[in-house]
Design an enzyme around this catalytic site. Structure first.
Site, PDB file in Angstrom:
ATOM      1  N   VAL A  23      10.033  -1.924  19.486  1.00 41.29           N
ATOM      2  CA  VAL A  23       9.128  -3.059  19.281  1.00 41.29           C
ATOM      3  C   VAL A  23       8.784  -3.779  20.583  1.00 41.29           C
ATOM      4  CG1 VAL A  23       9.814  -3.397  16.875  1.00 41.29           C
ATOM      5  CG2 VAL A  23      11.011  -4.665  18.704  1.00 41.29           C
ATOM      6  N   TYR A  37      17.867 -17.077  21.358  1.00 40.46           N
ATOM      7  CA  TYR A  37      17.608 -16.474  20.041  1.00 40.46           C
ATOM      8  C   TYR A  37      16.923 -17.502  19.135  1.00 40.46           C
ATOM      9  CZ  TYR A  37      18.537 -14.443  15.425  1.00 40.46           C
ATOM     10  OH  TYR A  37      18.404 -13.959  14.148  1.00 40.46           O
ATOM     11  N   ILE A  91      23.399 -14.008   6.043  1.00 44.02           N
ATOM     12  CA  ILE A  91      23.244 -13.097   4.904  1.00 44.02           C
ATOM     13  C   ILE A  91      24.370 -12.071   4.979  1.00 44.02           C
ATOM     14  CG2 ILE A  91      21.684 -11.429   3.810  1.00 44.02           C
ATOM     15  CD1 ILE A  91      20.525 -14.295   3.909  1.00 44.02           C
TER      16      ILE A  91
HETATM   17  N1  LIG Z   1      21.874 -10.953   9.333  1.00 44.70           N
HETATM   18  C1  LIG Z   1      21.563 -12.230   9.150  1.00 44.70           C
HETATM   19  O1  LIG Z   1      22.308 -12.991   8.546  1.00 44.70           O
HETATM   20  C2  LIG Z   1      20.272 -12.758   9.677  1.00 44.70           C
HETATM   21  C3  LIG Z   1      20.028 -14.121   9.553  1.00 44.70           C
HETATM   22  C4  LIG Z   1      18.829 -14.622   9.992  1.00 44.70           C
HETATM   23  C5  LIG Z   1      17.860 -13.788  10.518  1.00 44.70           C
HETATM   24  N2  LIG Z   1      18.121 -12.477  10.636  1.00 44.70           N
HETATM   25  C6  LIG Z   1      17.042 -11.637  11.183  1.00 44.70           C
HETATM   26  O2  LIG Z   1      16.833 -10.522  10.338  1.00 44.70           O
HETATM   27  C7  LIG Z   1      16.428  -9.394  11.109  1.00 44.70           C
HETATM   28  C8  LIG Z   1      17.384  -8.242  10.879  1.00 44.70           C
HETATM   29  O3  LIG Z   1      18.675  -8.682  11.241  1.00 44.70           O
HETATM   30  P1  LIG Z   1      19.985  -7.810  10.998  1.00 44.70           P
HETATM   31  O4  LIG Z   1      21.084  -8.741  10.752  1.00 44.70           O
HETATM   32  O5  LIG Z   1      19.702  -6.738  10.014  1.00 44.70           O
HETATM   33  O6  LIG Z   1      20.160  -7.188  12.468  1.00 44.70           O
HETATM   34  P2  LIG Z   1      20.821  -5.825  12.923  1.00 44.70           P
HETATM   35  O7  LIG Z   1      21.209  -6.044  14.332  1.00 44.70           O
HETATM   36  O8  LIG Z   1      21.835  -5.342  11.946  1.00 44.70           O
HETATM   37  O9  LIG Z   1      19.601  -4.802  12.872  1.00 44.70           O
HETATM   38  C9  LIG Z   1      18.568  -4.891  13.801  1.00 44.70           C
HETATM   39  C10 LIG Z   1      17.843  -3.558  13.841  1.00 44.70           C
HETATM   40  O10 LIG Z   1      16.811  -3.687  14.817  1.00 44.70           O
HETATM   41  C11 LIG Z   1      16.861  -2.543  15.638  1.00 44.70           C
HETATM   42  N3  LIG Z   1      16.333  -2.834  16.963  1.00 44.70           N
HETATM   43  C12 LIG Z   1      16.918  -3.517  17.970  1.00 44.70           C
HETATM   44  N4  LIG Z   1      16.124  -3.495  19.052  1.00 44.70           N
HETATM   45  C13 LIG Z   1      15.025  -2.794  18.718  1.00 44.70           C
HETATM   46  C14 LIG Z   1      13.845  -2.421  19.405  1.00 44.70           C
HETATM   47  N5  LIG Z   1      13.638  -2.758  20.688  1.00 44.70           N
HETATM   48  N6  LIG Z   1      12.900  -1.722  18.734  1.00 44.70           N
HETATM   49  C15 LIG Z   1      13.101  -1.367  17.459  1.00 44.70           C
HETATM   50  N7  LIG Z   1      14.196  -1.661  16.758  1.00 44.70           N
HETATM   51  C16 LIG Z   1      15.150  -2.373  17.389  1.00 44.70           C
HETATM   52  C17 LIG Z   1      18.321  -2.131  15.685  1.00 44.70           C
HETATM   53  O11 LIG Z   1      18.465  -0.780  16.081  1.00 44.70           O
HETATM   54  C18 LIG Z   1      18.745  -2.400  14.256  1.00 44.70           C
HETATM   55  O12 LIG Z   1      18.514  -1.295  13.416  1.00 44.70           O
HETATM   56  C19 LIG Z   1      16.405  -9.880  12.571  1.00 44.70           C
HETATM   57  O13 LIG Z   1      15.094 -10.312  12.875  1.00 44.70           O
HETATM   58  C20 LIG Z   1      17.345 -11.073  12.554  1.00 44.70           C
HETATM   59  O14 LIG Z   1      17.045 -11.977  13.576  1.00 44.70           O
HETATM   60  C21 LIG Z   1      19.304 -11.925  10.238  1.00 44.70           C
HETATM   61  C1  LIG Z   2      26.863 -15.599  12.528  1.00 46.62           C
HETATM   62  C2  LIG Z   2      26.069 -16.433  11.566  1.00 46.62           C
HETATM   63  C3  LIG Z   2      26.435 -17.857  11.790  1.00 46.62           C
HETATM   64  C4  LIG Z   2      24.620 -16.143  11.720  1.00 46.62           C
HETATM   65  C5  LIG Z   2      24.249 -14.875  11.849  1.00 46.62           C
HETATM   66  C6  LIG Z   2      22.925 -14.517  12.043  1.00 46.62           C
HETATM   67  C7  LIG Z   2      21.973 -15.453  12.176  1.00 46.62           C
HETATM   68  C8  LIG Z   2      20.646 -15.042  12.507  1.00 46.62           C
HETATM   69  O1  LIG Z   2      19.750 -15.884  12.566  1.00 46.62           O
HETATM   70  O2  LIG Z   2      20.428 -13.856  12.751  1.00 46.62           O
HETATM   71  C9  LIG Z   2      22.224 -16.872  12.120  1.00 46.62           C
HETATM   72  O3  LIG Z   2      21.293 -17.571  11.367  1.00 46.62           O
HETATM   73  C10 LIG Z   2      23.621 -17.213  11.675  1.00 46.62           C
HETATM   74  O4  LIG Z   2      23.534 -17.629  10.375  1.00 46.62           O
END
Ligand SMILES: NC(=O)c1ccc[n+]([C@@H]2O[C@H](COP(=O)([O-])OP(=O)(O)OC[C@H]3O[C@@H](n4cnc5c(N)ncnc54)[C@H](O)[C@@H]3O)[C@@H](O)[C@H]2O)c1
Ligand SMILES: CC(C)C1=CC=C(C(=O)O)[C@@H](O)[C@H]1O
Length: 246
Positions: A60, A152, A185
């Site tokens: 990306v 972030y 999540i």
């Molecule tokens: N997990 C949470 O609780 C949470 C909370 C808030 C927001 N988010 C957002 O949700 C989305 C997914 O999060 P997640 O927890 O599944 O993250 P994750 O790190 O488990 O997965 C991220 C994915 O993005 C891919 N990636 C990383 N760099 C990349 C690049 N340059 N090009 C293409 N792909 C790339 C990784 O290989 C991976 O498969 C993210 O935007 C994250 O910020 C997650």
């Molecule tokens: C680690 C926890 C507090 C957390 C993980 C991922 C986030 C994200 O935005 O990707 C945060 O919002 C945070 O809740």
């Protein structure tokens, strides 16, 4: 023919959950990620026949990769109806210690990727008069939370603004652009960030006292992706267990 949905960063985590729910809802699903192998492995688990799935390498950070992915989807199915911009990177460096290089790296990956996804996929969708774009923001961008890094959080706040800008730009062409801002999540990323001995402390801080559900996020994407969702655009959907209320 099924509608076609593409998800970035879909080899694991929330992107994968979203791809799974889109597939279950009947979409042909394009699983993209940094490595083709991991995207292909996810697609093979989702759809062993490969009839309703396609795995693509899509870094990306690269506009050329977005354009190549769009071309590959159009070559396979002739259409792209839904794009979910989920890929992102997380860094947890304290704000006073973030180097300019690390700041640029996080901002450019997380924010510029949304810009590129909206521009490339949204441009195509506007040309054909229909599309649905869903951008993954974060609670961190809503409340300025720094648990996941100030850069972030800032990168995710900018996604909320970009979502509004592209929503205005593309609305009259039949393309909606929404964001989802999740709190913690149930996902590998949260367990990687929060070791078991700190999980009780995290849960105690969440008003509903539980982590969010990844399948629910996927179902929210499915709702926003529906043709009937034409009247919601430019919105950021908070899914955070009460950690941030407007
Ligand atoms: N997990 C949470 O609780 C949470 C909370 C808030 C927001 N988010 C957002 O949700 C989305 C997914 O999060 P997640 O927890 O599944 O993250 P994750 O790190 O488990 O997965 C991220 C994915 O993005 C891919 N990636 C990383 N760099 C990349 C690049 N340059 N090009 C293409 N792909 C790339 C990784 O290989 C991976 O498969 C993210 O935007 C994250 O910020 C997650
Ligand atoms: C680690 C926890 C507090 C957390 C993980 C991922 C986030 C994200 O935005 O990707 C945060 O919002 C945070 O809740």
């Amino acid at each position: 023919m099924s509608q076609v949905a593409l998800v970035t960063g879909a080899a694991q985590g929330l992107g994968l959950s979203i791809a799974n729910r889109l597939f279950a809802a009947g979409y042909a699903v394009v699983i993209t990620d940094l490595s083709l192998e991991s995207a292909q492995a996810a697609a093979d688990r989702l759809d062993p026949s490969g009839q309703r799935s396609l795995a693509l390498q899509l870094d990306v950070a690269s506009k050329a990769d977005f354009e190549a992915a769009l071309a590959a989807v159009l070559a396979r199915w002739g259409a792209l109806h839904v794009a979910v911009n989920s890929a992102a990177m997380t860094r947890t460096t304290p704000v006073m210690q973030i180097s300019p290089e690390e700041f640029d790296q996080v901002m450019s990956l997380n924010t510029r990727s949304i810009f590129l996804g909206c521009q490339v996929f949204g441009g195509h969708m506007a040309g054909v008069g229909y599309g649905r774009i869903i951008n993954m923001a974060s609670l961190a961008g809503q409340n300025g939370g720094t648990a996941t890094g100030a850069h972030y959080a800032a990168s995710k706040g900018a996604i909320v603004t970009l979502t509004k800008i592209f929503a205005k730009e593309l609305a009259s062409a039949g393309v909606t652009v929404n964001a989802i801002a999740p709190g913690p999540i149930e996902s590998p990323a949260v367990h990687a960030a929060v070791p078991p001995e700190r999980m009780a402390g995290l849960l105690a801080n969440i008003p509903v006292k539980r982590l969010g559900d990844a399948d629910f996020l996927g179902d929210l994407v499915v709702q926003l992706a529906r043709p009937e969702a034409y009247f919601t655009t430019g919105a950021t959907w908070d899914v955070n267990g009460g950690l941030f209320m407007r």
